[in-house]
Design a protein around this motif. Structure first.
Motif, mmCIF file in Angstrom:
data_model
loop_
_atom_site.group_PDB
_atom_site.id
_atom_site.type_symbol
_atom_site.label_atom_id
_atom_site.label_comp_id
_atom_site.label_asym_id
_atom_site.label_seq_id
_atom_site.Cartn_x
_atom_site.Cartn_y
_atom_site.Cartn_z
ATOM 1 N N ASN A 71 -1.719 3.421 19.612
ATOM 2 C CA ASN A 71 -0.838 4.540 19.267
ATOM 3 C C ASN A 71 0.293 4.098 18.338
ATOM 4 O O ASN A 71 0.660 4.823 17.408
ATOM 5 C CB ASN A 71 -0.269 5.184 20.526
ATOM 6 C CG ASN A 71 -1.301 5.979 21.285
ATOM 7 O OD1 ASN A 71 -2.287 6.432 20.717
ATOM 8 N ND2 ASN A 71 -1.092 6.128 22.580
ATOM 9 N N LYS A 76 -6.582 6.115 16.215
ATOM 10 C CA LYS A 76 -7.130 6.995 17.250
ATOM 11 C C LYS A 76 -8.171 6.311 18.120
ATOM 12 O O LYS A 76 -8.521 6.815 19.175
ATOM 13 C CB LYS A 76 -7.743 8.241 16.611
ATOM 14 C CG LYS A 76 -6.707 9.126 15.952
ATOM 15 C CD LYS A 76 -7.318 10.404 15.470
ATOM 16 C CE LYS A 76 -6.232 11.272 14.853
ATOM 17 N NZ LYS A 76 -6.711 12.607 14.567
ATOM 18 N N THR A 77 -8.676 5.180 17.680
ATOM 19 C CA THR A 77 -9.718 4.468 18.409
ATOM 20 C C THR A 77 -9.265 3.053 18.717
ATOM 21 O O THR A 77 -8.810 2.337 17.824
ATOM 22 C CB THR A 77 -11.014 4.411 17.573
ATOM 23 O OG1 THR A 77 -11.395 5.750 17.227
ATOM 24 C CG2 THR A 77 -12.137 3.747 18.347
#
Length: 177
Positions: A71, A76-77
């Motif tokens: 984050n 996002k992964t």
């Protein structure tokens, strides 16, 4: 931070069905790993349960930290680099080399599976030949379907003619009365 992650049975039942209480590693897998690592040692069930809970907690802690790092980097992964950074941040940097070796092995196994799963290559028949065979099968199926449709049409026509012949009055008899 660890205290905030851990839940006790009393607090989870007061809150409701907490998903974290249900997330554990399979006991059979854990027992198998313990047997492989220390085959000549007997381990009490209580100790096995403790190892299982510690492993589950470690995975939760590591994945939470990796998620935080992910984050912070606006990703996002979670990827392997995030895990390595989380290991370092949590004080487990000594395990990074071993984790990298495991990642390398996993990538090799995945690549081998991908190579084995390509059925076209394993057949030894060129793709063009397979396409030609497929087109032949489709053409044959279309011909068979057309023939079946034609036969059905002819049967319907014959039945309709028979029904019409049966329902029309017989004009052959001359009735002059």
């Amino acid at each position: 931070m660890v205290a905030s992650i851990m839940t006790t049975p009393n607090t989870s039942s007061a809150i409701g069905n907490n998903e974290d209480d249900e997330l554990t590693l399979p006991r059979a897998s854990m027992n198998k790993m313990i047997k492989e690592l220390v085959p000549s040692v007997r381990i009490a069930n209580e100790a096995r349960e403790l190892v299982l809970n510690c492993c589950t907690e470690f995975i939760h802690l590591l994945s939470s930290e990796a998620n935080e790092i992910c984050n912070q980097l606006h990703k996002k992964t979670i990827n392997a680099e995030h895990i390595f950074l989380a290991l370092e941040k949590l004080g487990f940097g000594d395990y990074q080399a071993e984790a990298e070796a495991v990642l390398k092995d996993c990538k090799a196994v995945a690549a081998k599976r991908r190579r084995q799963s390509t059925r076209l290559e394993n057949l030894g028949i060129p793709e063009e030949e397979l396409l030609r065979q497929q087109q032949e099968l489709f053409a044959r199926a279309r011909q068979e379907q057309a023939f079946a449709d034609q036969q059905q049409w002819e049967q319907l026509q014959a039945a309709a003619q028979q029904a019409q012949a049966a329902s029309t009055p017989n004009d052959d008899v001359d009735d002059y009365s």
